[in-house]
Design an enzyme around this catalytic site. Structure first.
Site, PDB file in Angstrom:
ATOM      1  N   ASP A  42      14.836  38.653  32.439  1.00 23.45           N
ATOM      2  CA  ASP A  42      13.493  39.182  32.690  1.00 23.45           C
ATOM      3  C   ASP A  42      12.963  39.887  31.446  1.00 23.45           C
ATOM      4  O   ASP A  42      11.793  39.780  31.105  1.00 23.45           O
ATOM      5  CB  ASP A  42      13.520  40.189  33.850  1.00 23.45           C
ATOM      6  CG  ASP A  42      13.796  39.497  35.172  1.00 23.45           C
ATOM      7  OD1 ASP A  42      13.945  38.252  35.154  1.00 23.45           O
ATOM      8  OD2 ASP A  42      13.885  40.192  36.192  1.00 23.45           O
ATOM      9  N   ALA A  43      13.883  40.619  30.772  1.00 16.97           N
ATOM     10  CA  ALA A  43      13.449  41.385  29.601  1.00 16.97           C
ATOM     11  C   ALA A  43      12.976  40.433  28.501  1.00 16.97           C
ATOM     12  O   ALA A  43      11.967  40.682  27.838  1.00 16.97           O
ATOM     13  CB  ALA A  43      14.599  42.253  29.098  1.00 16.97           C
ATOM     14  N   LEU A  92       0.986  41.364  38.308  1.00 18.01           N
ATOM     15  CA  LEU A  92       0.721  42.722  37.813  1.00 18.01           C
ATOM     16  C   LEU A  92       0.907  42.776  36.309  1.00 18.01           C
ATOM     17  O   LEU A  92       1.766  42.085  35.763  1.00 18.01           O
ATOM     18  CB  LEU A  92       1.717  43.706  38.443  1.00 18.01           C
ATOM     19  CG  LEU A  92       1.559  44.031  39.914  1.00 18.01           C
ATOM     20  CD1 LEU A  92       2.730  44.895  40.376  1.00 18.01           C
ATOM     21  CD2 LEU A  92       0.251  44.770  40.160  1.00 18.01           C
ATOM     22  N   LYS A 140       9.544  49.125  42.859  1.00 16.25           N
ATOM     23  CA  LYS A 140       9.316  47.694  42.686  1.00 16.25           C
ATOM     24  C   LYS A 140      10.640  46.980  42.952  1.00 16.25           C
ATOM     25  O   LYS A 140      11.542  46.993  42.115  1.00 16.25           O
ATOM     26  CB  LYS A 140       8.826  47.416  41.274  1.00 16.25           C
ATOM     27  CG  LYS A 140       8.444  45.970  41.039  1.00 16.25           C
ATOM     28  CD  LYS A 140       7.791  45.825  39.669  1.00 16.25           C
ATOM     29  CE  LYS A 140       7.290  44.431  39.409  1.00 16.25           C
ATOM     30  NZ  LYS A 140       8.328  43.408  39.475  1.00 16.25           N
ATOM     31  N   GLU A 198       7.628  41.867  49.766  1.00 14.24           N
ATOM     32  CA  GLU A 198       8.693  41.322  48.924  1.00 14.24           C
ATOM     33  C   GLU A 198       9.933  41.144  49.801  1.00 14.24           C
ATOM     34  O   GLU A 198      10.354  42.072  50.481  1.00 14.24           O
ATOM     35  CB  GLU A 198       8.965  42.330  47.794  1.00 14.24           C
ATOM     36  CG  GLU A 198       9.723  41.798  46.632  1.00 14.24           C
ATOM     37  CD  GLU A 198       8.855  41.085  45.593  1.00 14.24           C
ATOM     38  OE1 GLU A 198       7.622  40.948  45.789  1.00 14.24           O
ATOM     39  OE2 GLU A 198       9.433  40.647  44.587  1.00 14.24           O
ATOM     40  N   LYS A 314      -0.422  52.341  41.761  1.00 17.16           N
ATOM     41  CA  LYS A 314      -1.690  51.765  42.210  1.00 17.16           C
ATOM     42  C   LYS A 314      -2.723  52.863  42.442  1.00 17.16           C
ATOM     43  O   LYS A 314      -2.368  53.954  42.914  1.00 17.16           O
ATOM     44  CB  LYS A 314      -1.480  51.024  43.543  1.00 17.16           C
ATOM     45  CG  LYS A 314      -0.475  49.909  43.470  1.00 17.16           C
ATOM     46  CD  LYS A 314      -0.157  49.346  44.853  1.00 17.16           C
ATOM     47  CE  LYS A 314       0.838  48.206  44.724  1.00 17.16           C
ATOM     48  NZ  LYS A 314       1.305  47.732  46.043  1.00 17.16           N
ATOM     49  N   LYS A 338       8.082  48.921  34.084  1.00 14.40           N
ATOM     50  CA  LYS A 338       9.375  48.224  34.125  1.00 14.40           C
ATOM     51  C   LYS A 338      10.495  49.155  33.681  1.00 14.40           C
ATOM     52  O   LYS A 338      10.427  49.750  32.609  1.00 14.40           O
ATOM     53  CB  LYS A 338       9.330  47.009  33.194  1.00 14.40           C
ATOM     54  CG  LYS A 338       8.441  45.873  33.686  1.00 14.40           C
ATOM     55  CD  LYS A 338       9.073  45.221  34.906  1.00 14.40           C
ATOM     56  CE  LYS A 338       8.631  43.799  35.140  1.00 14.40           C
ATOM     57  NZ  LYS A 338       9.288  42.772  34.399  1.00 14.40           N
ATOM     58  N   CYS A 450      51.593  34.364  40.339  1.00 12.84           N
ATOM     59  CA  CYS A 450      52.922  34.451  39.754  1.00 12.84           C
ATOM     60  C   CYS A 450      53.858  34.604  40.951  1.00 12.84           C
ATOM     61  O   CYS A 450      53.716  35.537  41.739  1.00 12.84           O
ATOM     62  CB  CYS A 450      53.023  35.685  38.856  1.00 12.84           C
ATOM     63  SG  CYS A 450      54.722  36.099  38.435  1.00 12.84           S
TER      64      CYS A 450
END
Ligand code: IVH
Length: 699
Positions: A42-43, A92, A140, A198, A314, A338, A450
């Site tokens: 994402d970065a 956004l 988020k 979401e 917002k 972020k 083992c």
């Protein structure tokens, strides 16, 4: 860190760079939204996107309507029916620093001043002219965007975002999610209510699911977002139903028959109507307060039951929002701050193998130390050869390392562009690195083992386990003491523990050991001689054998001798014991060195008394929906789940209003907070005992 890219002054060079970036961004989006794949982090995506924006700001000719900056998501696939959203779903803009957040707030204030007629343009506007702005801050959550359409109070469609205008119809799948009501709980339902939210995969459940996949030799999911998307976009909704998906609703789209003046009022309405709204959402008065929340939520992001990658800020007042309007892809009245990424790249220096108490050989990665979301990671488990192969990580690779929530850090996969030419696929070594005996992978197992009962590395783990609370519970025999006794040559197998009384003098001679310590240890060992059969079975370090299965075996066979002479079919015939465990138990007793150990233990007076036969518990918890959080002494997650399911309960991963109780151990996760918010009863360790025995909650 590479230097900030500079924007080329000449248009042709800028266009070439723009084309190349646009291709990468489109490809990444397609793979992310449609294929549930993540070719870049994402970065990295954010960095490419930023550069595109900067190119377009310097050269507006590049900002054509087909530029990825003008588009949202990816077109819907053909696997699902298409749904046109009543109102387009936008994306956004992002902020990565306090300065960017303040710049956004400043634009808002100036924009509102212009809209209010207090200034002619933004240049002339002074923030003092602007009306008061309040901000709503929401966590988020990193999941999959969903659009829920309620007509006359009934869910008529649920769709993914798709390209922002048209999404995929996942109504049947969403209806399997506990959190989402089919009918709104309102007296006078509005004609239309479009709800934005979401869908996410709770972290603990994600870790559990991946653990099961790893155990079965299957490829693990890369992250909870992928898992959520995969679960939601199942053609067969009964498959979705088996996944513990959860939802947060964070806004409304088109509405008819209801109106709101502020965002927080709309969220309140959604919550009252029975929709899940993040209870931590807050309304604040200024950017300082926004920043304070961002800092707080960033600091505790790893204590949260789901993955958050930022804070959405917002404007609360809907009239102000209207005045501010939209750009082509995002509203001007909101911004996503972020948080630092939970994935970072580092070098895989080596892959080594550890051998545990049951002989299981576990490969692990030695990494160039890397700071991931505030913690330095130097090693991580790679689980088994199948996982190493599935991830295709090779020594010398640059790999992505991810840390989320309480979940153990993981190597996600290689950065293929940076693979050295000579990197070769990894294989499990042929021999145990501790004793040199061959490692082998039994039929149907994902792990190598083992088989040498006397392997020195196995011995340390076995002794610690023998003394642990679920096994013989020997006070004073912890990790350090075990190591000391082995180093001093006082113990070289499990039976030697019961011979320690013969070496009292040597124990007394140990540095810093006085008579009190020695006598306490010996008394602890003495008491352990009469533990019930199921506990002795657990102490033997038999593969796959935990307390629940041990109790079943003890109840059925009654003695070590009977279990020893049972054949695998007799063992597998027990309700609750499968062929894999049966084979492991049989193989253990069939190994001569183990048989010898059992004889020695008996000769040393370890009686393996018959387990208390509890009253029948089957059906005791029929109809109960339980959720586990935190660690519970004496139980592993699968064991406790099995014990609860044996009694008829359903163990789920997400807390909802339908949850009967949450069982919370030490270090509980955010499920506890959620339970408290929803008024779901919470059972602690002490209460658990009563629940298992009597099927009752503590009063
Ligand atoms: S508001 C027009 N609020 O993040 C505003 N989005 O990076 C639309 N997301 O597309 C989004 N939590 O899928 C909003 N509290 C939240 C959110 C949120 C997660 C997702 C959403 C959005 C994406 C943008």
């Amino acid at each position: 860190m590479s230097a900030e890219p500079t924007v080329p002054a000449d248009l042709d060079t800028a266009r070439r760079r723009h084309d190349a970036l646009a291709r990468r961004v489109r490809d990444a989006r397609y793979r992310y939204y449609v294929l549930d794949d993540a070719p870049i982090t994402d970065a990295e995506f954010d960095r490419l996107y930023r550069e595109l924006e900067e190119l377009e700001a310097a050269h507006p000719a590049l900002a054509s309507p087909t530029s990825p900056t003008r588009q949202v998501g990816a077109p819907p696939t053909t696997a699902f029916a298409e749904v046109t959203h009543p109102q387009p779903m936008l994306s956004l803009d992002n902020a990565f620093s306090r300065e960017e957040l303040e710049a956004w707030a400043e634009r808002i204030r100036k924009g509102l001043a212009v809209a209010a007629g207090a200034a002619d343009d933004e240049e002339a506007a002074s923030p003092d002219d602007a009306p008061r702005v309040r901000f709503v801050c929401e966590r988020k959550v990193d999941g999959v965007a969903i659009d829920l359409v309620y007509r006359d109070g009934v869910l008529t469609s649920a769709a993914t975002r798709g390209d922002g205008r048209v999404g995929e119809d996942v109504t049947a799948q969403i209806l399997t999610v506990d959190d989402v009501p089919y009918r709104l709980d309102v007296a006078d339902p509005p004609g239309l209510l479009e709800v934005r939210g979401e869908v996410y995969y709770p972290l603990e459940a994600f870790a559990e699911m991946n653990a099961e996949r790893i155990e079965a030799g299957e490829a693990a999911f890369k992250n909870p977002r992928n898992a959520a998307s995969g679960a939601l976009r199942q053609k067969d909704p009964t498959v979705t139903a088996r996944r513990p998906l959860a939802v947060w609703c964070h806004g409304v789209g088109a509405v008819e028959g209801v109106s709101f003046t502020t965002h927080h009022q709309a969220l309140g309405y959604l919550a009252d109507a029975g929709l899940p709204v993040d209870p931590r959402t807050e309304v604040v008065d200024d950017v300082d307060a926004v920043w304070e929340l961002i800092e707080r939520w960033t600091a505790d992001r790893h204590e949260v039951a789901f993955e958050i990658d930022g804070v959405v800020v917002k404007v609360d007042d809907l009239a102000q929002r209207e005045a501010l309007g939209f750009t082509s892809r995002a509203p001007r009245w909101a911004i996503a701050f972020k948080m630092p990424p939970v994935e970072e790249a580092t070098k895989l220096l080596a892959i080594e193998v550890n051998v545990g108490r049951t002989g299981k050989a576990t490969p692990f990665a030695i990494l160039q130390p890397v700071l991931v979301a505030g913690v330095t990671i130097t090693t991580t488990t790679l689980h088994n050869e199948a996982q190493v192969r599935a991830k295709d990580v090779r020594v010398g690779d640059t790999v992505m390392v991810r840390r989320a929530g309480d979940v153990i850090p993981e190597v996600v996969g290689p950065v293929l562009d940076r693979r050295p030419a000579d990197a070769v696929p990894w294989s499990m070594p042929d021999h145990c690195p501790f004793c040199g005996e061959p490692l082998h992978r039994p039929e149907g197992e994902a792990h190598h083992f083992c088989e040498n009962v006397d392997c020195p590395n196995r011995l340390l783990g076995s002794l610690e386990h023998l003394a642990s609370r679920t096994a013989l519970d020997i006070e004073g025999l912890g990790e350090e003491t075990v190591r000391l006794l082995v180093d001093e040559g006082l113990v070289s197998d499990l039976a030697d523990v019961f011979r320690l009384a013969e070496h009292r003098d040597r124990l007394l001679a140990l540095p810093t050991w006085g008579p009190k310590r020695v006598d306490n240890l010996l008394a602890g060992i003495e008491a352990a001689r009469t533990r019930p059969l199921d506990r002795v079975l657990v102490a033997l370090n038999i593969r796959h054998l935990g307390p629940t299965t041990a109790r079943l075996l003890a109840r059925e066979f009654g003695s070590l001798a009977a279990i020893r002479s049972a054949d695998p079919d007799d063992i597998a015939a027990i309700d609750g014991i499968g062929p894999v465990i049966a084979a492991a138990v049989h193989a253990w007793f069939a190994t001569p060195r183990n048989a010898e150990l059992v004889d020695e233990l008996a000769a040393l007076g370890v009686t393996a008394g018959v387990a208390d036969t509890p009253a029948s518990t089957s059906g005791l918890l029929d109809g109960w929906r339980l959720v586990l959080t935190g660690s519970l002494d004496g139980w592993t997650r699968p064991q406790l789940t099995a014990a609860l399911e044996d009694r008829g309960a359903t163990v789920t991963s997400a807390v909802s209003s339908r949850t009967s109780a949450v069982i919370a151990g030490s270090d509980p996760g955010a499920k506890l907070t959620r339970a408290e918010e929803l008024g779901v009863p919470v059972v602690d360790e002490a209460g658990l005992e009563g629940l298992l025995r009597d099927g009752e909650l503590p009063s």
